[in-house]
Design a protein around this motif. Structure first.
Motif, mmCIF file in Angstrom:
data_model
loop_
_atom_site.group_PDB
_atom_site.id
_atom_site.type_symbol
_atom_site.label_atom_id
_atom_site.label_comp_id
_atom_site.label_asym_id
_atom_site.label_seq_id
_atom_site.Cartn_x
_atom_site.Cartn_y
_atom_site.Cartn_z
ATOM 1 N N TYR A 1 0.842 -1.190 0.000
ATOM 2 C CA TYR A 1 0.000 0.000 0.000
ATOM 3 C C TYR A 1 0.885 1.250 0.000
ATOM 4 O O TYR A 1 1.805 1.364 0.810
ATOM 5 N N ILE A 2 0.575 2.186 -0.906
ATOM 6 C CA ILE A 2 1.200 3.507 -0.936
ATOM 7 C C ILE A 2 0.101 4.521 -0.646
ATOM 8 O O ILE A 2 -0.898 4.585 -1.371
ATOM 9 N N LEU A 3 0.295 5.321 0.401
ATOM 10 C CA LEU A 3 -0.799 6.145 0.919
ATOM 11 C C LEU A 3 -0.434 7.618 0.897
ATOM 12 O O LEU A 3 0.481 8.068 1.591
ATOM 13 N N GLY A 4 -1.157 8.380 0.068
ATOM 14 C CA GLY A 4 -1.050 9.829 0.073
ATOM 15 C C GLY A 4 0.223 10.356 -0.545
ATOM 16 O O GLY A 4 0.777 9.793 -1.491
ATOM 17 N N GLY A 5 0.701 11.484 0.001
ATOM 18 C CA GLY A 5 1.832 12.183 -0.587
ATOM 19 C C GLY A 5 1.373 13.322 -1.464
ATOM 20 O O GLY A 5 0.225 13.767 -1.400
ATOM 21 N N TYR A 6 2.283 13.795 -2.304
ATOM 22 C CA TYR A 6 1.943 14.912 -3.186
ATOM 23 C C TYR A 6 2.659 14.764 -4.518
ATOM 24 O O TYR A 6 3.490 13.869 -4.706
ATOM 25 N N GLY B 1 -4.019 12.616 -2.539
ATOM 26 C CA GLY B 1 -4.686 12.016 -1.392
ATOM 27 C C GLY B 1 -5.236 10.634 -1.642
ATOM 28 O O GLY B 1 -6.138 10.187 -0.942
ATOM 29 N N LEU B 2 -4.689 9.923 -2.612
ATOM 30 C CA LEU B 2 -5.188 8.601 -2.967
ATOM 31 C C LEU B 2 -4.361 7.497 -2.314
ATOM 32 O O LEU B 2 -3.212 7.698 -1.930
ATOM 33 N N VAL B 3 -4.975 6.336 -2.209
ATOM 34 C CA VAL B 3 -4.287 5.129 -1.776
ATOM 35 C C VAL B 3 -4.192 4.198 -2.971
ATOM 36 O O VAL B 3 -5.200 3.919 -3.627
ATOM 37 N N GLU C 1 -3.859 -0.923 -7.877
ATOM 38 C CA GLU C 1 -5.296 -0.730 -7.717
ATOM 39 C C GLU C 1 -5.550 0.564 -6.947
ATOM 40 O O GLU C 1 -4.853 0.862 -5.970
ATOM 41 N N ASN C 2 -6.551 1.312 -7.371
ATOM 42 C CA ASN C 2 -6.962 2.525 -6.663
ATOM 43 C C ASN C 2 -7.875 2.130 -5.513
ATOM 44 O O ASN C 2 -8.943 1.563 -5.723
ATOM 45 N N MET C 3 -7.459 2.470 -4.281
ATOM 46 C CA MET C 3 -8.222 2.082 -3.091
ATOM 47 C C MET C 3 -8.959 3.256 -2.463
ATOM 48 O O MET C 3 -9.357 3.199 -1.300
ATOM 49 N N GLY C 4 -9.127 4.341 -3.204
ATOM 50 C CA GLY C 4 -9.888 5.471 -2.687
ATOM 51 C C GLY C 4 -9.013 6.522 -2.031
ATOM 52 O O GLY C 4 -7.796 6.557 -2.223
ATOM 53 N N LYS C 5 -9.639 7.389 -1.230
ATOM 54 C CA LYS C 5 -8.958 8.548 -0.664
ATOM 55 C C LYS C 5 -8.679 8.374 0.822
ATOM 56 O O LYS C 5 -9.340 7.611 1.523
ATOM 57 N N LEU C 6 -7.687 9.140 1.273
ATOM 58 C CA LEU C 6 -7.350 9.171 2.690
ATOM 59 C C LEU C 6 -8.380 9.995 3.462
ATOM 60 O O LEU C 6 -9.012 10.896 2.893
ATOM 61 N N PRO C 7 -8.503 9.772 4.766
ATOM 62 C CA PRO C 7 -9.505 10.491 5.542
ATOM 63 C C PRO C 7 -9.063 11.855 6.037
ATOM 64 O O PRO C 7 -9.883 12.677 6.424
ATOM 65 N N GLY C 8 -7.752 12.118 6.082
ATOM 66 C CA GLY C 8 -7.261 13.364 6.669
ATOM 67 C C GLY C 8 -6.080 13.910 5.892
ATOM 68 O O GLY C 8 -6.050 13.845 4.661
#
Length: 470
Positions: free
Chosen positions: A413-418, A427-429, A440-447
């Protein structure tokens, strides 16, 4: 026997555990089948699975597959292993396939396979009509999702936001966790995030995190953007007690660094001690004495690197040197013996991610050198420690600079960044599955989405249930 559970052995272990009333072992074996179903479905043992066991797996929400088409293909392969005996059970098994979760393109394969199977030994079979009715007239509601609830929770800790006005940014004190993974229509996937707690004291970004003996540890980092805003404080969180404890401070101020667990000790490696000044020091935390001590330093000052542990070895890739140039280096670090350099990566990078999976090291994201500037590094590569060699794998679909990463249930899993090129938030996972070799696109981060940190932690189920759903 838990250590021997694999794709080819899990069904045998499950049968053994059921026969001898070993409930915990049976749960572990069945859970392995669910989270590795596609790989298990290609084994010889899968072809011998009793129909009632197969339908139990198919109907379980926690079945983990790249798409619902993979479930259909698995059923077809099981039927074709013995069509004369199994064709009569095809209709029952197909009830475990959630056709409304397929795309139109995927459903065309259902029709093609049905035409091939319409007649076996003068026994006419018509699966397509009922499948078409379910596909066309059933709505993909929440109940039709595949909902996976991993035993280990993926935690997100702290982080920062990107806004043009630095004074308006609000670093985070929040800790979130992924309570469940949802697979919807086609390739549509997302994560149900819940808020776990808030860190004490100040917010954090560019900090270090680690999990040890069921507790979360949080180290150093920044709480704002000026020279004196780097910290050396350390806290631990006990999910069983839902409480934080202040521990001994590190000896160095550190940000843009990582902490690893190695032989029951925690190691804080390099990082920035102030803005644009990184260090080569490494210090070890002894949890029994609640104390820090310096160990063998790195060969050079380093920050923004990636680190992970494989087979007892601490591997460090890339990062910024003392002039903040992105590196291609890969080396094995030992707290007493120091550094052994390995084969260089194919691409220079810093602010990237590296995770260990199946004995290999997967490297993704970050920035790379571009004359006097940096640009996004989307190329990905995997390291084989035995061969001391690198191989390219699928590039990231979008940039992930200063992202968090973790391995959950055999996926990276790679989470967020810019994005470095336009400084926009990412803001995607994204999740990489080695069995399909795709992201695979797992949606967006919560914060907050950048300079967050991630790790895995086992949380009490009653505590997970009461946490706030987002």
């Amino acid at each position: 026997m838990r250590q021997e559970i694999g794709a080819s052995s899990c069904l045998d272990v499950a049968s053994f555990a059921e026969a001898y009333g070993m409930s915990e072992l049976l749960e572990d074996a069945n859970d392995f089948v669910l989270k590795n179903f596609w790989e298990v479905s290609t084994t010889t043992k899968f072809q011998d699975l009793p129909a009632e066991k197969l339908i139990d797996f198919l109907c379980c929400d926690g079945l983990c597959v790249p798409s619902e088409l993979a479930v259909f293909r698995a059923v077809i392969s099981w039927i074709e292993a013995d069509p004369e005996e199994r064709m009569g059970q095809a209709g029952l098994l197909m009830r475990g396939v959630r056709f409304p979760l397929m795309t139109f393109r995927e459903f065309r394969e259902v029709r093609a396979i049905n035409l091939r199977m319409e007649c076996f030994g003068n026994k006419e079979v018509e699966l397509y009509g009922s499948a078409l009715k379910e596909f066309g007239f059933s709505l993909p509601t929440q109940d039709l999702c595949r909902i996976r609830r991993p035993k280990d929770a993926l935690l997100l800790v702290g982080g920062d936001q990107l806004t043009p006005d630095v004074g308006q940014r609000v670093p985070s004190r929040e800790v979130w966790f992924a309570n469940s993974l949802h697979s919807g229509t086609g390739l549509v996937k997302d994560i149900e995030w819940r808020k776990l707690c808030e860190m004490p004291d100040k917010p954090k970004f560019r900090h270090g995190v680690a999990a040890m003996e069921g507790k979360l540890y949080v180290f150093g980092g920044c709480y704002f953007y000026t020279k004196d805003d780097i910290m050396k404080s350390v806290y631990s969180y006990d999910p069983g007690q839902d409480s934080w404890k202040r521990l001994a401070d590190m000896q160095e101020f550190r940000s843009n660094f990582s902490v690893v667990l190695h032989q029951e000790r925690l190691y804080a490696i390099g990082g920035d001690k102030e803005i644009n000044t990184n260090v080569d020091s490494v210090e070890m935390y002894n949890p029994e004495k609640d104390s820090w001590s310096f160990v063998h330093p790195l060969d050079q000052a380093l920050s923004g690197y990636a680190v992970t542990v494989v087979d007892g070895g601490i591997f460090i890739s890339g990062g910024f040197d003392c002039k903040y140039v992105c590196l291609v280096s890969m080396f094995l670090y030992h707290p007493e013996r120091g550094t052994v350099y390995l084969a260089d990566m194919a691409h220079d990078r810093a602010q990237h991610c590296m995770e260990a999976l199946r004995g290999h090291l997967y490297v993704a994201g970050g920035v790379c050198n571009l004359r006097k500037f940096y640009t996004d590094q989307q190329a990905c590569e995997v390291y084989d420690p035995v061969a001391d060699s690198w191989t390219a794998f699928a590039s990231l679909p979008v940039p992930h600079v200063s992202a968090a990463s973790a391995v959950l249930e055999e996926k990276v899993y790679i989470l967020g960044g810019y994005c470095q090129d336009d400084y926009s938030e990412s803001g995607l996972v994204h999740r990489f599955d080695p069995s399909t070799q795709r992201w695979e696109n797992m949606g967006k981060l919560p914060g907050p989405v950048t300079d967050i940190r991630a790790c895995l932690l086992r949380l009490p189920q009653h505590f997970r249930d009461k946490c706030q759903i987002i």
